[in-house]
Design an enzyme around this catalytic site. Structure first.
Site, PDB file in Angstrom:
ATOM      1  N   CYS A  95       0.775  -1.282  -0.216  1.00 20.48           N
ATOM      2  CA  CYS A  95       0.410   0.080   0.192  1.00 20.48           C
ATOM      3  C   CYS A  95       0.842   1.062   0.197  1.00 20.48           C
ATOM      4  O   CYS A  95      -0.034   2.035  -0.813  1.00 20.48           O
ATOM      5  CB  CYS A  95      -1.064   0.159   0.902  1.00 20.48           C
ATOM      6  N   HIS A 348      -8.707   3.148  -3.452  1.00 21.49           N
ATOM      7  CA  HIS A 348      -7.335   2.813  -2.619  1.00 21.49           C
ATOM      8  C   HIS A 348      -6.465   1.873  -3.366  1.00 21.49           C
ATOM      9  O   HIS A 348      -6.993   0.835  -3.359  1.00 21.49           O
ATOM     10  CB  HIS A 348      -6.902   2.499  -1.459  1.00 21.49           C
ATOM     11  N   CYS A 379      -0.901   2.901   6.580  1.00 20.19           N
ATOM     12  CA  CYS A 379      -0.718   1.416   7.328  1.00 20.19           C
ATOM     13  C   CYS A 379      -0.673   0.966   6.040  1.00 20.19           C
ATOM     14  O   CYS A 379      -1.438   1.070   4.518  1.00 20.19           O
ATOM     15  CB  CYS A 379      -2.192   0.785   7.538  1.00 20.19           C
TER      16      CYS A 379
END
Length: 401
Positions: A95, A348, A379
């Site tokens: 991520c 995302h 995160c």
């Protein structure tokens, strides 16, 4: 001799984010073409940056295969028409991929080795689902190094609810709803549109269209509607589609430069890098990762959380974001936090998201000369957190009324 340099975020742009899968607008669009569009967009908007002055191109992707493989930084640079003298590479921190593209290039600029660099990321989760074709080492399970479901991000979000029972489903639902409402308000005020690169797309019938807006938004979201959603990660759980970021396709790109290049090329940077940090946590509760990385970044900068005037926090899951706010004593609905909504509404696309946070913070800095420092944090799957602190070049020291 190379000299230590300040690092500046000159500009950033992104594609509109699309829903992943066959019904999403990018189903027939290649991942590398999304990257190419962002490179062309940000270079065209910054004619003062000559292509042959780009020292490197760092592009992140989590699943580096197919149209998302083959050393994306180099292939995308060639496809975007940059001179062949410009090198490039690919990077992966799940991520926090694009965030790591930025911090890696920042390190090279800060050391005086690079003058100007491109940094961004892409994720086509429709073509490349998270963990697709992955082959985790069996020792992870046989030696109980991590839980079997540590790669299921929804399960890790449920575990944060377990560990911190005061982070209730109702709080998470409210945070998710507000994200949708804030994103819609920002769209209606025209705040996102200047930084979006339109993308030509084709549908299943071959008809052409133009992607100009983020596709996954649900502005009509209500608390009543959220209360009725299923909890897919656990029976009678607390995490729902309404408090999770949707599966998303998209790409982001930024131009970074050192102080010397900014002066020489007459650039007007949007942000100045103050500090950055990454940290590791137990993979089973990866969502709390930005807490230690933010503490580390604040320490490196000699700042405290009260110095931060704007927060762009990646909303992988609502509970993950409110866990950080709760830790630092910040209200769930604090106006400094994600003022234009976040990933729950916008999406995302894993390795692309870090630069989306920066693009939004840069735009807010321009509106808020009373704010000196802002934080971008997220995160990271497998138990990590990433945080970057930025300084506002428009800061005037005056209090806002």
């Amino acid at each position: 001799m190379a000299e230590i340099s300040d690092v500046f975020f000159v500009d950033g742009m992104r594609t509109p984010f699309g829903r992943a899968g066959e019904k999403g607008m990018y189903w027939n669009t290649r991942a590398d073409d999304l990257v190419v569009k962002t490179i062309i967009g940000v270079m065209e908007r910054n004619p003062g940056v000559p292509g042959d002055r780009i020292d490197d191109v760092a592009i992140a992707a989590t699943t580096q295969q197919g149209d998302q493989g083959l050393t994306l930084g180099r292939t995308a640079a060639i496809l975007a028409g940059l001179p062949q003298s410009v090198p490039g590479f690919a990077i992966d921190r799940m991520c926090a991929g694009a965030m790591t593209s930025v911090t890696t290039m920042a390190g090279s600029i800060g050391m005086g080795m690079y003058d100007v660099a491109l940094a961004g990321g892409v994720e086509h989760m429709g073509r490349h689902p998270l963990g697709g074709n992955a082959d985790p080492n069996p020792r992870f399970l046989t030696e109980k190094l991590v839980s079997a479901d540590a790669l299921n991000m929804g399960v890790t979000a449920e575990r944060i609810h377990d560990r911190f029972p005061h982070l209730t489903k109702e709080r998470a639902d409210r945070f998710g709803m507000l994200s949708q409402h804030k994103a819609q308000a920002a769209y209606e005020a025209g705040r996102f549109q200047p930084d979006l690169v339109p993308v030509a797309i084709t549908d299943a019938q071959g008809a052409w269209g133009l992607a100009t807006e983020d596709e996954g938004r649900r502005p009509q979201t209500t608390m009543e509607g959220l209360a009725e959603l299923k909890t897919p990660f656990r029976p009678h759980g607390r995490v729902t589609a309404g408090t999770s970021s949707p599966l998303t396709d998209g790409a982001t790109m930024s131009i970074l430069a050192g102080g010397g290049a900014v002066k020489e090329l007459g650039l007007t940077p949007k942000m100045k890098l103050t500090s950055f940090a990454f940290a590791g946590v137990a993979p089973e509760i990866m969502g709390i990762g930005p807490i230690p990385s933010t503490e580390k970044a604040l320490r490196k900068a000699g700042l405290t959380i009260s110095d931060i005037g704007l927060f762009e926090l990646n909303e992988a899951f609502a509970v993950q974001t409110i866990s950080l706010l709760d830790h630092f004593g910040i209200a769930d609905d604090d106006p400094r936090v994600n003022p234009w909504g976040g990933a729950i509404a916008l999406g995302h696309p894993l390795a692309a998201s870090g630069v989306r946070l920066m693009i939004q913070l840069a735009a807010q800095f321009a509106e808020r000369p009373d704010v000196r420092y802002g934080l971008t944090a997220m995160c990271v799957g497998l138990g990590q957190g990433g945080s970057v602190i930025w300084e506002n070049p428009h800061f005037d020291g005056k209090k806002r009324k």
